[in-house]
Design an enzyme around this catalytic site. Structure first.
Site, PDB file in Angstrom:
ATOM      1  N   SER A 100     -27.933  40.439-108.937  1.00  0.00           N
ATOM      2  CA  SER A 100     -29.366  40.400-108.687  1.00  0.00           C
ATOM      3  C   SER A 100     -30.045  39.438-109.669  1.00  0.00           C
ATOM      4  O   SER A 100     -29.675  38.263-109.725  1.00  0.00           O
ATOM      5  CB  SER A 100     -29.947  41.812-108.750  1.00  0.00           C
ATOM      6  N   ASP A 241     -27.512  44.128 -97.872  1.00  0.00           N
ATOM      7  CA  ASP A 241     -28.464  43.944 -98.974  1.00  0.00           C
ATOM      8  C   ASP A 241     -29.894  43.848 -98.447  1.00  0.00           C
ATOM      9  O   ASP A 241     -30.222  42.935 -97.697  1.00  0.00           O
ATOM     10  CB  ASP A 241     -28.102  42.665 -99.728  1.00  0.00           C
ATOM     11  N   HIS A 269     -27.472  46.462-102.073  1.00  0.00           N
ATOM     12  CA  HIS A 269     -27.930  46.019-103.394  1.00  0.00           C
ATOM     13  C   HIS A 269     -27.717  47.133-104.406  1.00  0.00           C
ATOM     14  O   HIS A 269     -28.591  47.460-105.211  1.00  0.00           O
ATOM     15  CB  HIS A 269     -29.409  45.632-103.313  1.00  0.00           C
TER      16      HIS A 269
END
Length: 292
Positions: A100, A241, A269
């Site tokens: 991320s 995600d 995620h």
């Protein structure tokens, strides 16, 4: 082994090392507002069987300094912290694995300090590049027109974070992870509850910070540097995600010269138990190939 690193005046970063000291270093860089404890233990152990694994707490997370309210900093400063960790531990070159925001910081290091990296693995992140995405049919999509964050997640992030005690904060984090997970795999509530509790115990309190979301983020693009890098790079595609949905990973793999792409089935995620073995396999295959 745990150790504090002085990254900048008044900034101390908590670090942990695991694995044999004579193996190649591998630095784990977590996402926004996430401490190093966010890397699940089974994944760290799997990587540490082959590497000297380092994880650390960003500023305003975990046991590191929480300075933002009095001394705001830039996202670029968080990228400088990556180099400070390597310097503080006496590491000349390392494999880097970023997730991320951590994947963006890894790209900045890849672009600005390629001599410090053995390889880069970029997970659930977006390209720091203005290069258009080329679709399989040959058409192109401007980088700033790729799919955005899922509305459900944006609505969750828009809610004010209120302190209703530790138990309520653990439940809030579980529900956050439920949305981040993306819904393609069964949600493992117990594992995310355990993780939330471990992070709070590690930090010493259950307060949260929004510092990374408010930090100055201008000047992050590295279009030319990513297009010409010689650092072996791997992009992990997380098909579920909700933050950087496909084709973000495909675009990233196009932007980073020579990058390979591996999809982890059902991954979103977040890092539930079901994705840890294939993720470790992909990372270790990449670092092993980079070692030559």
């Amino acid at each position: 082994m745990q150790q504090f690193i002085d990254a900048a005046p008044g900034i101390r970063l908590w670090t942990e090392q695991r694995g044999a000291a004579d193996t190649e270093p591998l630095l784990l860089v977590m996402g926004a507002q996430a401490s190093g404890i966010g890397w699940p233990e089974p994944l760290v152990d799997a990587l540490a069987a082959h590497h000297r694994v380092i994880r650390y707490d960003h500023r305003d997370t975990g046991r590191s300094t929480w300075p933002f309210e009095e001394r705001p900093y830039r996202i670029a400063d968080l990228a400088d912290d990556v180099i400070a960790v390597l310097d503080g531990l006496g590491i000349d070159r390392a494999h880097i694995v970023g997730m991320s925001l951590g994947g963006m910081l890894a790209q900045m290091v890849l672009a600005d300090h390629p001599d410090r990296l053995l390889s880069a693995t970029l997970i659930s992140t977006s390209a720091l590049s203005s290069t258009p995405y080329t679709r399989p049919d040959g058409g192109t999509v401007p980088a700033d027109e790729l799919p955005g964050i899922a509305p459900e997640l944006l609505e969750l992030w828009a809610r004010p974070v209120e302190d209703h005690g530790r138990a309520a904060e653990v439940q809030r984090q579980i529900e956050h992870c439920r949305v981040l997970a993306g819904g393609q795999l069964p949600f493992d509530t117990d594992s995310f509850r355990t993780l939330a509790q471990r992070v709070i115990e590690h930090t010493g309190h259950h307060r949260t910070s929004t510092a990374h979301g408010r930090a100055e983020h201008d000047g992050m693009l590295r279009t030319d540097q990513l297009a010409t890098t010689e650092v072996p790079s791997l992009v992990i595609c997380a098909p579920a995600d909700p933050v950087f949905p496909p084709p973000h990973p495909q675009h990233l793999a196009q932007c980073v010269r020579g990058a390979s792409l591996v999809e982890i089935t059902g991954m979103g995620h977040a890092l539930p138990p079901a994705v840890l073995k294939p993720l470790a396999t992909a990372i270790l295959s990449h670092t092993g190939a980079a070692r030559g």
